[in-house]
Design a protein around this motif. Structure first.
Motif, mmCIF file in Angstrom:
data_model
loop_
_atom_site.group_PDB
_atom_site.id
_atom_site.type_symbol
_atom_site.label_atom_id
_atom_site.label_comp_id
_atom_site.label_asym_id
_atom_site.label_seq_id
_atom_site.Cartn_x
_atom_site.Cartn_y
_atom_site.Cartn_z
ATOM 1 N N GLN A 38 42.105 25.957 29.841
ATOM 2 C CA GLN A 38 40.864 25.556 29.985
ATOM 3 C C GLN A 38 40.018 26.359 28.801
ATOM 4 O OE1 GLN A 38 40.031 25.542 34.146
ATOM 5 N NE2 GLN A 38 40.034 23.291 34.294
ATOM 6 N N ALA A 39 40.284 27.466 28.891
ATOM 7 C CA ALA A 39 39.448 28.483 27.891
ATOM 8 C C ALA A 39 40.018 28.001 26.718
ATOM 9 C CB ALA A 39 39.923 29.842 28.117
ATOM 10 N N CYS A 40 41.301 27.806 26.402
ATOM 11 C CA CYS A 40 41.830 27.445 25.026
ATOM 12 C C CYS A 40 41.007 26.144 24.507
ATOM 13 C CB CYS A 40 43.406 27.310 24.880
ATOM 14 S SG CYS A 40 44.136 26.985 23.394
ATOM 15 N N LEU A 41 40.987 25.079 25.318
ATOM 16 C CA LEU A 41 40.704 23.695 25.279
ATOM 17 C C LEU A 41 39.062 23.867 24.860
ATOM 18 C CD1 LEU A 41 40.633 20.705 25.119
ATOM 19 C CD2 LEU A 41 40.462 20.669 27.678
ATOM 20 N N LEU A 42 38.311 24.715 25.638
ATOM 21 C CA LEU A 42 36.842 24.766 25.166
ATOM 22 C C LEU A 42 36.746 25.527 23.895
ATOM 23 C CD1 LEU A 42 35.621 26.116 28.832
ATOM 24 C CD2 LEU A 42 35.058 23.955 27.547
ATOM 25 N N GLY A 43 37.669 26.337 23.599
ATOM 26 C CA GLY A 43 37.575 26.840 22.210
ATOM 27 C C GLY A 43 37.902 25.945 21.014
ATOM 28 N N ARG A 44 38.225 24.883 21.255
ATOM 29 C CA ARG A 44 38.699 23.800 20.058
ATOM 30 C C ARG A 44 37.585 22.851 19.903
ATOM 31 N NH1 ARG A 44 43.956 22.536 19.559
ATOM 32 N NH2 ARG A 44 43.059 21.681 17.555
ATOM 33 N N ASP A 45 37.298 22.777 18.371
ATOM 34 C CA ASP A 45 36.384 21.921 17.777
ATOM 35 C C ASP A 45 36.956 20.524 17.736
ATOM 36 O OD1 ASP A 45 38.187 22.253 15.899
ATOM 37 O OD2 ASP A 45 36.898 23.348 14.471
ATOM 38 N N ARG A 46 37.917 20.002 18.352
ATOM 39 C CA ARG A 46 38.243 18.528 18.346
ATOM 40 C C ARG A 46 37.741 17.893 19.295
ATOM 41 N NH1 ARG A 46 43.197 16.080 16.249
ATOM 42 N NH2 ARG A 46 43.528 14.270 17.506
ATOM 43 N N VAL A 47 37.047 16.896 18.810
ATOM 44 C CA VAL A 47 36.588 15.917 19.992
ATOM 45 C C VAL A 47 37.598 14.809 20.419
ATOM 46 C CG1 VAL A 47 34.743 14.135 20.494
ATOM 47 C CG2 VAL A 47 34.288 16.339 18.852
ATOM 48 N N ARG A 48 38.336 14.208 19.177
ATOM 49 C CA ARG A 48 39.265 13.250 19.863
ATOM 50 C C ARG A 48 40.411 13.871 20.549
ATOM 51 N NH1 ARG A 48 42.806 9.642 15.274
ATOM 52 N NH2 ARG A 48 43.794 8.266 16.692
ATOM 53 N N GLY A 49 40.830 13.160 21.709
ATOM 54 C CA GLY A 49 41.646 13.707 22.855
ATOM 55 C C GLY A 49 41.166 14.381 23.769
ATOM 56 N N SER A 50 39.952 14.951 23.539
ATOM 57 C CA SER A 50 39.528 15.945 24.668
ATOM 58 C C SER A 50 39.070 15.315 26.037
ATOM 59 C CB SER A 50 38.187 16.671 24.105
ATOM 60 O OG SER A 50 37.082 15.645 23.850
ATOM 61 N N THR A 51 38.912 14.218 26.049
ATOM 62 C CA THR A 51 38.769 13.652 27.388
ATOM 63 C C THR A 51 40.135 13.465 28.147
ATOM 64 O OG1 THR A 51 37.024 12.176 26.733
ATOM 65 C CG2 THR A 51 37.967 11.562 28.862
ATOM 66 N N ARG A 52 41.179 13.189 27.395
ATOM 67 C CA ARG A 52 42.394 13.321 27.830
ATOM 68 C C ARG A 52 42.746 14.451 28.360
ATOM 69 N NH1 ARG A 52 45.044 10.588 24.292
ATOM 70 N NH2 ARG A 52 45.240 12.359 22.847
ATOM 71 N N ALA A 53 42.588 15.587 27.481
ATOM 72 C CA ALA A 53 43.082 16.911 27.617
ATOM 73 C C ALA A 53 42.296 17.430 29.040
ATOM 74 C CB ALA A 53 42.713 17.612 26.548
ATOM 75 N N SER A 54 41.226 17.322 29.410
ATOM 76 C CA SER A 54 40.347 17.537 30.506
ATOM 77 C C SER A 54 40.774 16.913 31.803
ATOM 78 C CB SER A 54 38.791 17.392 30.267
ATOM 79 O OG SER A 54 38.210 17.948 29.063
ATOM 80 N N TRP A 55 41.238 15.541 31.571
ATOM 81 C CA TRP A 55 41.793 14.971 32.660
ATOM 82 C C TRP A 55 43.295 15.693 33.134
ATOM 83 C CZ3 TRP A 55 46.543 12.469 33.238
ATOM 84 C CH2 TRP A 55 46.864 11.516 34.216
ATOM 85 N N VAL A 56 44.100 15.824 32.327
ATOM 86 C CA VAL A 56 45.442 16.758 32.339
ATOM 87 C C VAL A 56 44.992 18.119 33.046
ATOM 88 C CG1 VAL A 56 47.186 17.701 31.148
ATOM 89 C CG2 VAL A 56 46.571 15.680 30.250
ATOM 90 N N ALA A 57 44.126 18.673 32.831
ATOM 91 C CA ALA A 57 43.894 19.813 33.437
ATOM 92 C C ALA A 57 43.455 19.503 34.943
ATOM 93 C CB ALA A 57 42.444 20.590 32.957
ATOM 94 N N GLU A 58 42.886 18.480 35.229
ATOM 95 C CA GLU A 58 42.481 18.342 36.687
ATOM 96 C C GLU A 58 44.044 17.721 37.361
ATOM 97 O OE1 GLU A 58 39.469 15.321 36.652
ATOM 98 O OE2 GLU A 58 37.943 16.891 35.922
ATOM 99 N N PHE A 59 44.602 17.155 36.536
ATOM 100 C CA PHE A 59 45.776 16.299 37.177
ATOM 101 C C PHE A 59 47.223 17.342 37.298
ATOM 102 C CE2 PHE A 59 49.390 13.391 37.059
ATOM 103 C CZ PHE A 59 48.841 12.458 38.079
ATOM 104 N N ALA A 60 47.060 18.330 36.307
ATOM 105 C CA ALA A 60 48.435 18.961 36.452
ATOM 106 C C ALA A 60 48.671 19.744 37.557
ATOM 107 C CB ALA A 60 48.397 20.064 35.309
ATOM 108 N N SER A 61 49.876 20.022 37.909
ATOM 109 C CA SER A 61 50.018 20.973 39.180
ATOM 110 C C SER A 61 51.574 21.518 38.886
ATOM 111 C CB SER A 61 50.554 19.961 40.408
ATOM 112 O OG SER A 61 51.013 20.566 41.665
ATOM 113 N N PRO A 62 51.590 22.719 39.502
ATOM 114 C CA PRO A 62 52.607 23.679 39.370
ATOM 115 C C PRO A 62 53.843 23.269 40.343
ATOM 116 C CG PRO A 62 51.320 24.776 40.744
ATOM 117 C CD PRO A 62 50.537 23.729 40.076
ATOM 118 N N LEU A 63 53.350 22.428 41.364
ATOM 119 C CA LEU A 63 54.379 21.740 42.411
ATOM 120 C C LEU A 63 55.342 20.633 41.728
ATOM 121 C CD1 LEU A 63 52.118 21.752 45.475
ATOM 122 C CD2 LEU A 63 53.826 23.350 44.729
#
Length: 247
Positions: free
Chosen positions: A96-121
């Protein structure tokens, strides 16, 4: 190296056909350029997001996962981040820190959703892709790696479970039947028999109504998944999200 190429170097799952080009990131470029053999991405690249692995200069796991999430499909992005979290290549906070540091807008909604959805299980790339498919088809989120015991002791852990409906689903790749290391000295036939015994024990539990199985091939035929799970008793809680399903 960056994006899917860095993912391959790190041993992260790369879905689809073999990579046709090497992906790199060059912060000195103004625009991304795709040539015959190399795609040069134009993007900021802080020094702490670069490292060496297997003798190659690559983006860090967190940066690699973010790049894949910004440019790839939901399935590819979840498979990579699940793998990173499971293997402890990076933490969710680092992603998430890396994502926040990016200046790219395109794809950011998907990348944020992935952070909420991902699981180590999630135990494999197939399980990650299946989870995305289930979400896109409108099924409720399953519980992952649920532990089951009976009078004889530990039965095992189911890949997916909907406790409210008594339905448990196993995602089967063929590696465990074909790979000698994963068979631990057993033959494929012996593995099949043990799986049958394990499944019978699961079905005997009072809270288990159905045990279903999903394979990679089913992911290309989503209606099979819908039919099997609905017949087993798992209802869809919303209509299928076509955009997510195509992913």
């Amino acid at each position: 190296m960056s994006h899917a190429s860095a993912a391959a170097v790190w041993g992260m799952p790369v879905l689809g056909p073999p990579l046709a080009r090497v992906s790199t990131t060059d912060p000195s470029r103004m625009r991304t350029h795709t040539g015959a053999h190399v795609t040069r991405h134009a993007a900021r690249l802080p020094s702490d997001e670069i490292t060496r692995h297997r003798g190659l200069v690559v983006t860090t796991p967190a940066r690699t996962a973010v790049d894949v999430a910004l440019t790839g499909t939901r399935s590819q992005a979840v498979a990579v981040l699940d793998h990173c979290l499971r293997r402890r290549l990076c933490t969710l906070d680092e992603y998430q820190a890396c994502l926040l540091g990016r200046d790219r807008v395109r794809g950011s909604t998907r990348a944020s959703w992935v952070a909420e959805f991902a699981s180590p299980l999630a135990g494999s790339a197939g399980e990650s892709v299946y989870r995305v498919a289930l979400d896109g088809l409108g099924f409720p989120a399953p519980r992952l790696q649920e532990r089951h015991v009976d009078d004889e002791g530990l039965i095992g852990y189911t890949d997916f479970g909907w406790e409210a409906y008594g339905v448990y689903d196993e995602f089967d790749g063929f590696v465990k039947y074909l790979d000698r290391e994963m068979r631990h000295g057993l033959t494929a036939e012996e593995i099949v028999v043990l799986e049958k015994v394990r499944e019978d024990r699961l079905r005997s539990l009072p809270y288990v109504n159905r045990v279903t199985r999903t394979i990679w091939r089913d992911l290309a035929r989503p209606q099979r998944i819908v039919t099997r799970l609905e017949r087993a008793g798992v209802p869809r809680v919303r209509t299928a999200n076509r955009a997510r399903h195509r992913d």
